[in-house]
Structure formats: structure tokens, C-alpha cells
Design a protein around this motif. Structure first.
Motif, PDB file in Angstrom:
ATOM      1  N   ARG A 266      46.780  40.728  40.956  1.00 45.96           N
ATOM      2  CA  ARG A 266      47.419  41.424  39.833  1.00 45.96           C
ATOM      3  C   ARG A 266      47.304  40.502  38.626  1.00 45.96           C
ATOM      4  NH1 ARG A 266      53.522  43.595  38.995  1.00 45.96           N
ATOM      5  NH2 ARG A 266      53.125  44.628  37.018  1.00 45.96           N
ATOM      6  N   PHE A 267      46.667  40.995  37.584  1.00 49.19           N
ATOM      7  CA  PHE A 267      46.370  40.142  36.440  1.00 49.19           C
ATOM      8  C   PHE A 267      47.444  40.223  35.373  1.00 49.19           C
ATOM      9  CE2 PHE A 267      43.990  38.876  32.658  1.00 49.19           C
ATOM     10  CZ  PHE A 267      43.364  37.741  33.135  1.00 49.19           C
ATOM     11  N   GLY A 268      48.072  41.379  35.293  1.00 48.02           N
ATOM     12  CA  GLY A 268      49.114  41.558  34.274  1.00 48.02           C
ATOM     13  C   GLY A 268      49.805  42.868  34.547  1.00 48.02           C
ATOM     14  N   ALA A 269      50.554  43.335  33.580  1.00 51.70           N
ATOM     15  CA  ALA A 269      51.392  44.524  33.768  1.00 51.70           C
ATOM     16  C   ALA A 269      50.694  45.614  34.588  1.00 51.70           C
ATOM     17  CB  ALA A 269      51.809  45.043  32.402  1.00 51.70           C
ATOM     18  N   ALA A 270      49.680  46.232  33.989  1.00 52.20           N
ATOM     19  CA  ALA A 270      49.025  47.324  34.711  1.00 52.20           C
ATOM     20  C   ALA A 270      47.565  46.960  34.962  1.00 52.20           C
ATOM     21  CB  ALA A 270      49.134  48.599  33.901  1.00 52.20           C
ATOM     22  N   LYS A 271      47.316  45.647  35.069  1.00 57.59           N
ATOM     23  CA  LYS A 271      45.931  45.189  35.187  1.00 57.59           C
ATOM     24  C   LYS A 271      45.706  44.502  36.537  1.00 57.59           C
ATOM     25  CE  LYS A 271      45.295  44.445  30.247  1.00 57.59           C
ATOM     26  NZ  LYS A 271      46.619  44.752  29.720  1.00 57.59           N
ATOM     27  N   PHE A 272      44.604  44.874  37.180  1.00 61.14           N
ATOM     28  CA  PHE A 272      44.246  44.267  38.461  1.00 61.14           C
ATOM     29  C   PHE A 272      42.824  43.712  38.356  1.00 61.14           C
ATOM     30  CE2 PHE A 272      47.413  47.446  39.425  1.00 61.14           C
ATOM     31  CZ  PHE A 272      48.245  46.793  40.344  1.00 61.14           C
ATOM     32  N   VAL A 273      42.559  42.693  39.185  1.00 68.16           N
ATOM     33  CA  VAL A 273      41.209  42.131  39.191  1.00 68.16           C
ATOM     34  C   VAL A 273      40.706  42.087  40.629  1.00 68.16           C
ATOM     35  CG1 VAL A 273      39.896  39.995  38.884  1.00 68.16           C
ATOM     36  CG2 VAL A 273      41.381  40.793  37.058  1.00 68.16           C
ATOM     37  N   VAL A 274      39.470  42.555  40.814  1.00 67.42           N
ATOM     38  CA  VAL A 274      38.838  42.468  42.135  1.00 67.42           C
ATOM     39  C   VAL A 274      37.695  41.462  42.017  1.00 67.42           C
ATOM     40  CG1 VAL A 274      37.477  43.721  43.846  1.00 67.42           C
ATOM     41  CG2 VAL A 274      39.428  44.844  42.757  1.00 67.42           C
ATOM     42  N   VAL A 275      37.586  40.568  43.009  1.00 65.94           N
ATOM     43  CA  VAL A 275      36.490  39.600  43.006  1.00 65.94           C
ATOM     44  C   VAL A 275      35.627  39.848  44.235  1.00 65.94           C
ATOM     45  CG1 VAL A 275      35.876  37.155  42.932  1.00 65.94           C
ATOM     46  CG2 VAL A 275      38.033  37.924  41.932  1.00 65.94           C
ATOM     47  N   ILE A 276      34.328  40.001  43.995  1.00 61.99           N
ATOM     48  CA  ILE A 276      33.407  40.277  45.105  1.00 61.99           C
ATOM     49  C   ILE A 276      32.301  39.233  45.073  1.00 61.99           C
ATOM     50  CG2 ILE A 276      31.791  41.969  46.065  1.00 61.99           C
ATOM     51  CD1 ILE A 276      33.577  44.049  44.418  1.00 61.99           C
ATOM     52  N   ASP A 277      32.191  38.455  46.142  1.00 63.31           N
ATOM     53  CA  ASP A 277      31.115  37.457  46.159  1.00 63.31           C
ATOM     54  C   ASP A 277      30.205  37.760  47.334  1.00 63.31           C
ATOM     55  OD1 ASP A 277      32.820  36.608  48.189  1.00 63.31           O
ATOM     56  OD2 ASP A 277      32.121  34.544  48.014  1.00 63.31           O
ATOM     57  N   GLN A 278      29.463  38.840  47.185  1.00 68.85           N
ATOM     58  CA  GLN A 278      28.565  39.206  48.266  1.00 68.85           C
ATOM     59  C   GLN A 278      27.145  39.345  47.758  1.00 68.85           C
ATOM     60  OE1 GLN A 278      31.471  41.856  49.317  1.00 68.85           O
ATOM     61  NE2 GLN A 278      31.180  41.722  51.506  1.00 68.85           N
ATOM     62  N   LEU A 279      26.213  39.178  48.685  1.00 66.84           N
ATOM     63  CA  LEU A 279      24.821  39.402  48.316  1.00 66.84           C
ATOM     64  C   LEU A 279      24.615  40.912  48.183  1.00 66.84           C
ATOM     65  CD1 LEU A 279      23.175  36.846  50.725  1.00 66.84           C
ATOM     66  CD2 LEU A 279      23.263  36.708  48.236  1.00 66.84           C
ATOM     67  N   GLU A 280      23.565  41.298  47.539  1.00 63.48           N
ATOM     68  CA  GLU A 280      23.278  42.733  47.386  1.00 63.48           C
ATOM     69  C   GLU A 280      24.481  43.449  46.783  1.00 63.48           C
ATOM     70  OE1 GLU A 280      20.270  44.083  48.621  1.00 63.48           O
ATOM     71  OE2 GLU A 280      19.719  42.039  49.104  1.00 63.48           O
ATOM     72  N   ALA A 281      25.135  42.814  45.807  1.00 64.05           N
ATOM     73  CA  ALA A 281      26.402  43.350  45.320  1.00 64.05           C
ATOM     74  C   ALA A 281      26.228  44.592  44.444  1.00 64.05           C
ATOM     75  CB  ALA A 281      27.142  42.273  44.549  1.00 64.05           C
ATOM     76  N   GLU A 282      25.003  44.781  43.899  1.00 59.44           N
ATOM     77  CA  GLU A 282      24.835  45.808  42.874  1.00 59.44           C
ATOM     78  C   GLU A 282      25.274  47.207  43.329  1.00 59.44           C
ATOM     79  OE1 GLU A 282      21.292  47.287  40.098  1.00 59.44           O
ATOM     80  OE2 GLU A 282      21.173  45.199  40.764  1.00 59.44           O
ATOM     81  N   HIS A 283      24.693  47.640  44.488  1.00 58.26           N
ATOM     82  CA  HIS A 283      25.059  48.999  44.942  1.00 58.26           C
ATOM     83  C   HIS A 283      26.491  49.013  45.460  1.00 58.26           C
ATOM     84  CE1 HIS A 283      24.241  47.377  48.909  1.00 58.26           C
ATOM     85  NE2 HIS A 283      24.932  48.394  49.377  1.00 58.26           N
ATOM     86  N   LEU A 284      26.914  47.851  45.997  1.00 54.22           N
ATOM     87  CA  LEU A 284      28.276  47.733  46.526  1.00 54.22           C
ATOM     88  C   LEU A 284      29.312  47.936  45.416  1.00 54.22           C
ATOM     89  CD1 LEU A 284      29.570  46.759  49.273  1.00 54.22           C
ATOM     90  CD2 LEU A 284      29.890  44.584  48.128  1.00 54.22           C
ATOM     91  N   ILE A 285      29.053  47.326  44.249  1.00 52.32           N
ATOM     92  CA  ILE A 285      29.991  47.442  43.125  1.00 52.32           C
ATOM     93  C   ILE A 285      30.117  48.906  42.710  1.00 52.32           C
ATOM     94  CG2 ILE A 285      30.403  46.756  40.701  1.00 52.32           C
ATOM     95  CD1 ILE A 285      30.483  44.377  42.500  1.00 52.32           C
ATOM     96  N   LYS A 286      28.964  49.564  42.627  1.00 52.80           N
ATOM     97  CA  LYS A 286      28.967  50.983  42.228  1.00 52.80           C
ATOM     98  C   LYS A 286      29.833  51.780  43.181  1.00 52.80           C
ATOM     99  CE  LYS A 286      24.854  52.123  39.679  1.00 52.80           C
ATOM    100  NZ  LYS A 286      23.450  52.039  39.872  1.00 52.80           N
ATOM    101  N   GLU A 287      29.608  51.497  44.480  1.00 53.12           N
ATOM    102  CA  GLU A 287      30.326  52.249  45.513  1.00 53.12           C
ATOM    103  C   GLU A 287      31.840  51.975  45.417  1.00 53.12           C
ATOM    104  OE1 GLU A 287      28.284  51.878  49.341  1.00 53.12           O
ATOM    105  OE2 GLU A 287      30.302  51.875  50.230  1.00 53.12           O
ATOM    106  N   ILE A 288      32.192  50.699  45.239  1.00 49.94           N
ATOM    107  CA  ILE A 288      33.621  50.362  45.171  1.00 49.94           C
ATOM    108  C   ILE A 288      34.262  51.023  43.945  1.00 49.94           C
ATOM    109  CG2 ILE A 288      35.286  48.467  44.863  1.00 49.94           C
ATOM    110  CD1 ILE A 288      33.426  46.737  46.566  1.00 49.94           C
ATOM    111  N   CYS A 289      33.554  50.968  42.795  1.00 56.22           N
ATOM    112  CA  CYS A 289      34.106  51.593  41.579  1.00 56.22           C
ATOM    113  C   CYS A 289      34.342  53.079  41.820  1.00 56.22           C
ATOM    114  CB  CYS A 289      33.153  51.414  40.399  1.00 56.22           C
ATOM    115  SG  CYS A 289      33.142  49.739  39.777  1.00 56.22           S
ATOM    116  N   THR A 290      33.340  53.749  42.417  1.00 55.61           N
ATOM    117  CA  THR A 290      33.498  55.192  42.683  1.00 55.61           C
ATOM    118  C   THR A 290      34.686  55.417  43.606  1.00 55.61           C
ATOM    119  OG1 THR A 290      31.117  55.285  42.584  1.00 55.61           O
ATOM    120  CG2 THR A 290      32.220  57.240  43.419  1.00 55.61           C
TER     121      THR A 290
END
Ligand code: C2E
Ligand code: CA
Ligand code: CA
Length: 627
Positions: A272-296
Motif C-alpha cells: 500500500r503506497f498511500g491513501a488509495a494507492k497500491f504498488v505491485v512489483v513483478i520481477d519475472q522473466l517474460e514479464a511483458e505478456h504477464l503484465i498485460k494479463e495481470i492488468c486485465t
């Protein structure tokens, strides 16, 4: 002669012997004298010796008493201390222990298989390494002292110390003291947890996120990996807080955190970064499609409503994405850029935005504009253009809207839609509004001096103005200073402004209404269009948003909508203002549709113009006599 000798001679009846053997008797008499003296001396020394012995005895008794007292005190301390104390002899057999030690022994099962021994105590130590080191030390360095922290089989942590027990130079055994620090340890871990976690969601907080991110970036640097950041902002949480209270807001926040978490794998960090703000950290290989999927997945997770009791809330989120090393090399840089991407997404009505250098340029430009606004305020660079609003049919001018104009250093106008939001974000809007109000009241005064005393002037207010109680004082002050009738001033507010802080807004509006100022609901149809707000707040005008008016004469669906809006306004007894009217068919459609008073504002009738041009226009044309 010696008295004892003469008594003995008298008892024997030999009194004449003295004259017979005077020399002998004198000799014997002196022996007697000598002997008597010796006896006396002996007696005396016996008396002295016995006195001395008595003294010593008394002292010994005192010492004994003292010793008994001290021993009793020591025994009490021994039992009362919070430390467990074991005294072992040289063979490791228990010689003495206090009650804490007995309790410990029982808890840790030290006496289970026979009497408690030093070897049993060492065996109960959990760490194999520590067990080995301590056992070695006892054997190889019998007089060594050791201290530290150990954990026993009772799962308690202890601060321990052991030392040899000596009599003079001779070791007779070994004493162990153990102090239970489990409670302290758990308190310490609670304190540590609180320092690094958010108390509401129990997620890592900003401090822990920074530490974890630093470590991940270091690892990524060594292994040429990438680290992605999703900066998530919940939209509309402050509305829930304002409308339903912080408790409801909190419970929605917790559910939101749970929904985000459900989209992530265990190895991915959510903080939790602040009032209504959250941060996700992903340190994986092949992250590009993974990020898209997580955002969706995260966006989908927010499509279902949140509930408080059975009341549903719709909450949306916006995500900004950045990637190490491309978008920054330090935690601050990539977090900051993900935040910038998120802000950019919000401003452009998007849900997900990947960071690009263009976004940084946009942010930099905003900072520059903010600085320029400050300068403009100081140098009075803002102007007001006026756009007349005319009555349907008669086309007489009824009012004018004051629209801010700002010429940049290159002489080009900077549109208000570009700088007003920046002024709102940076808190400079209040100062701008004060200048606008002052100018507008000044214009009304000048019109009065020209005999134009029935044309209203409307001024746009921002969210920060109307939710701040100061606006009431400012408006009253400027109207009074200009000495104009308050009824000529109209304040325009948009629906979104009203939702933010309903009670304060209502309060301010009622006070100003009482003073005589009128209100127009601006951009109707673009916000929540809540009719209960309209009824609840003292509006006199309803301004139908440009988007409904554009292409109105060709669009049947829009025509139906506009008719419905007109009906609402008429039922609520509000004067309709159609803005953005650019052509005759639109003008005619509106004038033919409305049943009551309606005003037209748009390029078809008049474009916004400087004050002097507007005044000339007013002087040369007939103005409305409606008030
Ligand atoms: P708004 O309150 O909806 O103002 C009307 C906008 O529509 C003005 O744009 C005006 O020039 C434009 N307009 C008028 N007639 C027509 C037309 O026939 N066709 C088209 N396409 N547009 C027309 P402007 O001046 O660029 O202002 C934009 C927004 O900036 C305003 O929207 C208002 O929300 C804000 N704004 C302007 N002045 C101020 C101010 O003094 N204070 C604050 N807080 N906001 C202001
Ligand atoms: Ca307006
Ligand atoms: Ca408007």
C-alpha cells in the motif's frame, strides 16, 4: 614469713622450728612467696583469656546472625528473581535450582528421563550449531564464561549466561542463568511489523516496499533481469469516504486490496503506497505478456461492485506501468515514473498506461505551467472574455459568461482546459478565482456606470472554491466592494464539484443564495445528473452541456435526450441555458422545443469577446429586461 607457711607450721605445732632453722625457713618462705606470685599471675592471665574468649564468642554469634540474615536474603532473591538459575557440580549434576529453573525444566522436559543435568539442558537447545559450541566449551574450557541468546525445546527464547562456580582458585561447578525474552521478542516483532506494514490492509507499506525494491533492483542488476511496477490508484474512494464515512471507505479499501492480491502470485509484491494507492512489483522473466494479463485481471476484478452491508459501490482503478531498467534505475525513479504514467492515464480517461518519455515531458510541462501560473497571478496576466447569452426568440442579451483568457509569452492563448486543471491540482485555483471574481464584479460596476444594469454576469467556480468556506466571504467582499446588486452575479458550478463535499457545498451555496447571488449548474449531463442534488441545492439555471447540443438538428437520439433534459429543468423551474449552439437549425430546434425561458450561448449568436467589445455590443443593442 609467708603467711601460708606460718599457718602450716602452726597447724603442725612446730612453731619453734623457726628459731631452729631460720635460714632454711627464710629460704622456704621466699619459695612460697614466689609460688604465690606465680599463681596470682596465672589467675590473672586466665581471667584475661576467658574475657577474650567471651568477646570472641559474642562476635561470632553476631557474625552467625548476620550470615543467617544474608543467607535468607540470598535465598529469597534466588527464588524471587525472574531468571532461571541452575547450579551444576563438576560432573554436571544439579546441585541447586530456583523455582523459575524448575518451571523451565518442566516446560522444556529437562527432567523427563531422570534428574536434571547440565547435559540435558544443553541437549534442549534448538540450534544444533549452538548446542555443539556450548557443549565443546564446557568440556574444553571449563572456566570459560559465555552469554548470548538461545531457544530451547519449549519454543521460548532466552538470554543466557553461564559462569564457573569457584571457591578460591578451585572450580566446584558451573552456574547457568536464563532469562525468558519470548514476550519481549514477540513485542519487538509486533513493533517491527507495524513499522513496515499498513495497519489497515496489513500489506507492506512504503518503507518496506522501498527496502524490497532496492534489493530486487540489486539482484536484477546482477542478473540482467527486469523489474516491473504497477502503480494502482483507486478512483472514487474519496467520494465514498465523503458520502458514507471513512469506516465504509476503509472496508472498501480492504476488499480492493484483497481483489488485487487475488490477481497476483505469491512471489509478486503488493504494497500500500498511500491513501488509495497500491504498488505491485513483478520481477519475472517474460514479464511483458504477464503484465498485460495481470492488468486485465485487476481491472476485471473491479468490474463487480463492492458492498457495504447490501449497498453496492462501483469503484474503478487506473494503472501506471514502468519497468526497470528502461524507465528508471532507482526505486524512486521507477515508482515515480509509474505514478506519472498513472496520472497520465487518468487525465486521458485511460485505465492502463505504460510509461514513455513523452509522459515525462507532459509532467515537466505541467510543472512549468504551474510556475507560469504563479507568475501570471503576480503580474495580473489573466484576462476575462465575455460571451453573451441570449434569450430564445428575441435574441436579446440576458447575460454573459466570463471566460478566462491567458496569453502565453509567445502571445498565443493557452486554453483554460489546459491550465485550469493544473491550477486546481496545485491549489492555485483559489487565487485565480479571487482575481476572476474581482474583475467580474468590477465589470458589473462599469456596466452600471454605463447604464447597463440588467445584464447578469456568470463566473465559473472550481471544486476547490466551492468546497472551501472562504468562497462565501470572497464573493460577498467583492460584490460589496464593487457596490453592485448581488443578483447580477451568477456562479457556475459543475455537477462533479457538488458530489465531492456535499455538506460544505450546500452550506456555502445557501449562504450566498441568501446574500442574493444566483447559481447555474454547468455542463449538465456529463456527470452523475443526480436529480436529488438539483432539488437539494439552490440553482436558478441549468446549462445543458455542449456535447448534447453539437449536431443536435441531425441527431434524433440527442433530440430526445435534450427534450427530456428540458422537461426536467422546466419541472424544477430552472432556466435552461443551451451552450455551444453553432448554427441556425440547432438554435431553432431549441427555441421550438422549450416551453419556458431558455437562453442560447454559442458561436451562432456571439463568440467570447473582450470586455470592451462586449460593453460596446450591449450599448448598441437592446438588452433583455428580464431579471
Ligand atoms: P464552460 O464553462 O463549459 O465554458 C464554455 C466553453 O464553451 C468556453 O470555452 C467557450 O468558449 C466555449 N464555447 C462557447 N460557445 C461555443 C460554441 O458555440 N461552440 C464551441 N465549440 N464552444 C463554445 P473556454 O473558454 O475554452 O473554457 C473552457 C472551460 O474552462 C469552461 O467550460 C470552464 O469550465 C473553464 N473556465 C473558463 N473560465 C474559467 C474561470 O474563470 N474559472 C474556472 N474555474 N474555470 C474556467
Ligand atoms: Ca461555464
Ligand atoms: Ca459548460
Amino acid at each position: 614469713m609467708n603467711k601460708l607457711l606460718s599457718r602450716q607450721i602452726a597447724r603442725l605445732g612446730s612453731e619453734g622450728i623457726e628459731s631452729l632453722y631460720p635460714k632454711l625457713l627464710a629460704e622456704i618462705s621466699s619459695v612460697y612467696d614466689e609460688h604465690e606470685n606465680e599463681l596470682k599471675l596465672l589467675e590473672h592471665s586466665l581471667v584475661v583469656a576467658s574475657d577474650e574468649l567471651n568477646d570472641r564468642l559474642e562476635k561470632l554469634n553476631e557474625i552467625k546472625k548476620q550470615l543467617e540474615t544474608n543467607l535468607a536474603a540470598l535465598a529469597a532473591i534466588f527464588e524471587a528473581t525472574g531468571e532461571a538459575i541452575f547450579a551444576f557440580d563438576l560432573d554436571g549434576r544439579l546441585v541447586r535450582s530456583n523455582c523459575m529453573a524448575d518451571q523451565l525444566a518442566q516446560r522444556a522436559g529437562l527432567g523427563k528421563k531422570g534428574p536434571v543435568t547440565q547435559a540435558g539442558l544443553v541437549t534442549a537447545i534448538k540450534s544444533e550449531e549452538q548446542r555443539r559450541v556450548l557443549a565443546d566449551a564446557i568440556v574444553n574450557e571449563p572456566v570459560c564464561e559465555q552469554e548470548g541468546i538461545l531457544e530451547l525445546s519449549d519454543k521460548h527464547a532466552y538470554e543466557f549466561r553461564y559462569a564457573p562456580q569457584m571457591i578460591g582458585d578451585k572450580q566446584v561447578g558451573r552456574v547457568w542463568c536464563l532469562h525468558d525474552i519470548s514476550h519481549q521478542k514477540s513485542t519487538e516483532s509486533i513493533i517491527e511489523f507495524q513499522a513496515y506494514h499498513d495497519s489497515l490492509t496489513c500489506l507492506p507499506n512504503r518503507a518496506l516496499l522501498n527496502i524490497q525494491l532496492k534489493r530486487l533492483l540489486q539482484l536484477a542488476r546482477q542478473s540482467d533481469k527486469t523489474v516491473s511496477i504497477l502503480f494502482i490508484d483507486l478512483d472514487g474512494l474519496h467520494k465514498i469516504n465523503d458520502t458514507f464515512g471513512h469506516e465504509v471507505g476503509d472496508s472498501v479499501l480492504i476488499s480492493a486490496a484483497e481483489r488485487i492480491n487475488a490477481c497476483l502470485e505469491v512471489s509478486q509484491i503488493l504494497a500500500r503506497f498511500g491513501a488509495a494507492k497500491f504498488v505491485v512489483v513483478i520481477d519475472q522473466l517474460e514479464a511483458e505478456h504477464l503484465i498485460k494479463e495481470i492488468c486485465t485481471n485487476i481491472l476485471n476484478a473491479f468490474s463487480a461492485p463492492f458492498y457495504h452491508n447490501t449497498y453496492p459501490f462501483q469503484l474503478q482503478c487506473t494503472i501506471g506501468v514502468s519497468e526497470y531498467p528502461f524507465d528508471g534505475l532507482t526505486p524512486n525513479a521507477i515508482l515515480g515514473n509509474a505514478d506519472l504514467a498513472k496520472c497520465f492515464a487518468k487525465k486521458h480517461g485511460k485505465t492502463v498506461q505504460y510509461y514513455t518519455s513523452h509522459i515525462k515531458d507532459d509532467a515537466r510541462e505541467r510543472v512549468e505551467i504551474e510556475a507560469k501560473i504563479r507568475k501570471a497571478l503576480e503580474e495580473d496576466q489573466f484576462e476575462l472574455y465575455l460571451q453573451p447569452e441570449v434569450l430564445c426568440e428575441s435574441e436579446k442579451i440576458y447575460a454573459a459568461e466570463a471566460l478566462i483568457r491567458w496569453r502565453g509569452e509567445d502571445g498565443q492563448f493557452i486554453p483554460p482546459d489546459r491550465f485550469i486543471p493544473i491550477a486546481e491540482e496545485s491549489g492555485l485555483i483559489n487565487a485565480i478565482s479571487n482575481q476572476v471574481l474581482k474583475k467580474a464584479c468590477g465589470y458589473l460596476k462599469q456596466w452600471q456606470q454605463h447604464g447597463i444594469d440588467n445584464v447578469k454576469l456568470s463566473v465559473n467556480l472550481s471544486v476547490a472554491d466551492i468546497s472551501d468556506n472562504e468562497v462565501v466571504d470572497t464573493v460577498i467582499r467583492e460584490v460589496k466592494a464593487a457596490g453592485v446588486p448581488p443578483g447580477l452575479l451568477v456562479l457556475e458550478v459543475t455537477e462533479s464539484l457538488l458530489l465531492a463535499n456535499k455538506d460544505t457545498v450546500k452550506n456555502s451555496m445557501n449562504q450566498l443564495k441568501q446574500f442574493g447571488v444566483q447559481f447555474a449548474l454547468d455542463d449538465f449531463g456529463t456527470g452523475y445528473s443526480s436529480l436529488s442534488y438539483l432539488q437539494d441545492l439552490p440553482f436558478s439555471y441549468l446549462k445543458v452541456d455542449k456535447s448534447f447540443i453539437r449536431n443536435l438538428s441531425e441527431d434524433r437520439r440527442k433530440q430526445a435526450l435534450v427534450k427530456a433534459i428540458f422537461d426536467i429543468a422546466e419541472n424544477l423551474e430552472l432556466i435552461i441555458v443551451a451552450e455551444g449552439v453553432e448554427d441556425q437549425p440547432t438554435y431553432e430546434f431549441i427555441c421550438n422545443t422549450v416551453q419556458t425561458t431558455a437562453l442560447i450561448q454559442g458561436y451562432y449568436c456571439h463568440r467570447p469577446m473582450p470586455f470592451s467589445a462586449c460593453t460596446e455590443l450591449l450599448l448598441s443593442t437592446t438588452v433583455s429586461d428580464v431579471n
